[in-house]
Motif scaffolding. Sequence first.
Motif, PDB file in Angstrom:
ATOM      1  N   UNK A  57       4.099   7.057 -15.465  1.00 20.12           N
ATOM      2  CA  UNK A  57       2.759   7.059 -14.892  1.00 20.12           C
ATOM      3  C   UNK A  57       1.760   6.429 -15.860  1.00 20.12           C
ATOM      4  N   UNK A  58       1.974   6.661 -17.141  1.00 23.08           N
ATOM      5  CA  UNK A  58       1.057   6.168 -18.163  1.00 23.08           C
ATOM      6  C   UNK A  58       1.206   4.668 -18.435  1.00 23.08           C
ATOM      7  N   UNK A  59       2.453   4.193 -18.538  1.00 23.18           N
ATOM      8  CA  UNK A  59       2.667   2.803 -18.970  1.00 23.18           C
ATOM      9  C   UNK A  59       3.173   1.881 -17.882  1.00 23.18           C
ATOM     10  N   UNK A  60       3.608   2.426 -16.769  1.00 21.30           N
ATOM     11  CA  UNK A  60       4.126   1.593 -15.695  1.00 21.30           C
ATOM     12  C   UNK A  60       5.638   1.485 -15.750  1.00 21.30           C
ATOM     13  N   UNK A  61       6.203   0.678 -14.855  1.00 15.38           N
ATOM     14  CA  UNK A  61       7.661   0.553 -14.763  1.00 15.38           C
ATOM     15  C   UNK A  61       8.300   0.167 -16.099  1.00 15.38           C
ATOM     16  N   UNK A  62       9.461   0.738 -16.357  1.00 16.97           N
ATOM     17  CA  UNK A  62      10.199   0.499 -17.604  1.00 16.97           C
ATOM     18  C   UNK A  62      11.677   0.369 -17.288  1.00 16.97           C
ATOM     19  N   UNK A  63      12.376  -0.406 -18.126  1.00 17.14           N
ATOM     20  CA  UNK A  63      13.826  -0.371 -18.004  1.00 17.14           C
ATOM     21  C   UNK A  63      14.335   0.809 -18.829  1.00 17.14           C
ATOM     22  N   UNK A  64      15.588   1.160 -18.629  1.00 17.66           N
ATOM     23  CA  UNK A  64      16.149   2.337 -19.294  1.00 17.66           C
ATOM     24  C   UNK A  64      16.098   2.188 -20.806  1.00 17.66           C
ATOM     25  N   UNK A  65      16.360   0.989 -21.315  1.00 16.72           N
ATOM     26  CA  UNK A  65      16.344   0.787 -22.775  1.00 16.72           C
ATOM     27  C   UNK A  65      14.966   1.060 -23.354  1.00 16.72           C
ATOM     28  N   UNK A  66      13.922   0.534 -22.719  1.00 14.69           N
ATOM     29  CA  UNK A  66      12.560   0.754 -23.212  1.00 14.69           C
ATOM     30  C   UNK A  66      12.182   2.226 -23.111  1.00 14.69           C
ATOM     31  N   UNK A  67      12.580   2.849 -22.021  1.00 15.98           N
ATOM     32  CA  UNK A  67      12.300   4.266 -21.823  1.00 15.98           C
ATOM     33  C   UNK A  67      13.006   5.111 -22.885  1.00 15.98           C
ATOM     34  N   UNK A  68      14.258   4.812 -23.147  1.00 18.23           N
ATOM     35  CA  UNK A  68      15.021   5.543 -24.162  1.00 18.23           C
ATOM     36  C   UNK A  68      14.396   5.367 -25.544  1.00 18.23           C
ATOM     37  N   UNK A  69      14.000   4.140 -25.872  1.00 19.51           N
ATOM     38  CA  UNK A  69      13.389   3.887 -27.173  1.00 19.51           C
ATOM     39  C   UNK A  69      12.078   4.658 -27.309  1.00 19.51           C
ATOM     40  N   UNK A  70      11.273   4.642 -26.282  1.00 20.62           N
ATOM     41  CA  UNK A  70       9.966   5.316 -26.335  1.00 20.62           C
ATOM     42  C   UNK A  70      10.113   6.827 -26.435  1.00 20.62           C
ATOM     43  N   UNK A  71      11.126   7.371 -25.787  1.00 18.97           N
ATOM     44  CA  UNK A  71      11.327   8.816 -25.786  1.00 18.97           C
ATOM     45  C   UNK A  71      12.263   9.283 -26.899  1.00 18.97           C
ATOM     46  N   UNK A  72      12.718   8.339 -27.731  1.00 19.11           N
ATOM     47  CA  UNK A  72      13.619   8.666 -28.836  1.00 19.11           C
ATOM     48  C   UNK A  72      14.879   9.369 -28.355  1.00 19.11           C
ATOM     49  N   UNK A  73      15.461   8.812 -27.274  1.00 21.14           N
ATOM     50  CA  UNK A  73      16.684   9.371 -26.709  1.00 21.14           C
ATOM     51  C   UNK A  73      17.749   8.292 -26.613  1.00 21.14           C
ATOM     52  N   UNK A  74      18.970   8.716 -26.527  1.00 21.47           N
ATOM     53  CA  UNK A  74      20.085   7.811 -26.323  1.00 21.47           C
ATOM     54  C   UNK A  74      20.004   7.248 -24.903  1.00 21.47           C
ATOM     55  N   UNK A  75      20.356   5.976 -24.761  1.00 18.82           N
ATOM     56  CA  UNK A  75      20.308   5.329 -23.448  1.00 18.82           C
ATOM     57  C   UNK A  75      21.133   6.040 -22.399  1.00 18.82           C
ATOM     58  N   UNK A  76      22.294   6.565 -22.781  1.00 18.08           N
ATOM     59  CA  UNK A  76      23.143   7.261 -21.801  1.00 18.08           C
ATOM     60  C   UNK A  76      22.477   8.548 -21.312  1.00 18.08           C
ATOM     61  N   UNK A  77      21.748   9.206 -22.196  1.00 18.08           N
ATOM     62  CA  UNK A  77      21.024  10.419 -21.803  1.00 18.08           C
ATOM     63  C   UNK A  77      19.948  10.074 -20.783  1.00 18.08           C
ATOM     64  N   UNK A  78      19.184   9.020 -21.062  1.00 20.94           N
ATOM     65  CA  UNK A  78      18.118   8.610 -20.141  1.00 20.94           C
ATOM     66  C   UNK A  78      18.722   8.151 -18.820  1.00 20.94           C
TER      67      UNK A  78
END
Length: 159
Positions: A57-78
């Motif tokens: 909601x804050x930054x707009x559409x994201x791919x899983x890699x960008x989302x994982x990096x921003x949330x400090x999570x592993x891509x498979x978790x996201x």
Amino acid sequence: MRDDHTTGPAQDEATLGRIETEIALLMRLGEATRRATGTAEHRVLDRAAYVILRHLDSVGPQNVSALAARLNLDGSTVTRQVSALQRDGLIVRTPDPADGRGTVISPTQAGLQRMAAVQAARTRLYGDILAGWTAGDRDTLAELLHRLNGALESRNRRR
């Protein structure tokens, strides 16, 4: 009782110990408060879904890699979390305009509504908890928490 006359490394170590204790208690009490809160709004999203939807909601559409990096999570978790959100109709995947082979994740109206309900319930809860605090104290707390989160995020990125 604290010895306010202590200075230097001993005082710094004592202060850091107090911070560690308070953060440990904050995490425990925050979770206990969440579980004990009887309103349904707190339970319409799990913590992971809420954080993902708030970010989208804050930054707009994201791919899983960008989302994982921003949330400090592993891509498979996201990926697992996003799949659950998609299954529940809270996000949609669309082709990535920058790379047609990938997808970006966007919140649906239902996802935004649930996120807003949780956010409003949490805002009311913290309003009740902090009702006896001055506006200045609440503002200071918000700023210090923002700085702490920024420092934690910066440390995690360097690793």
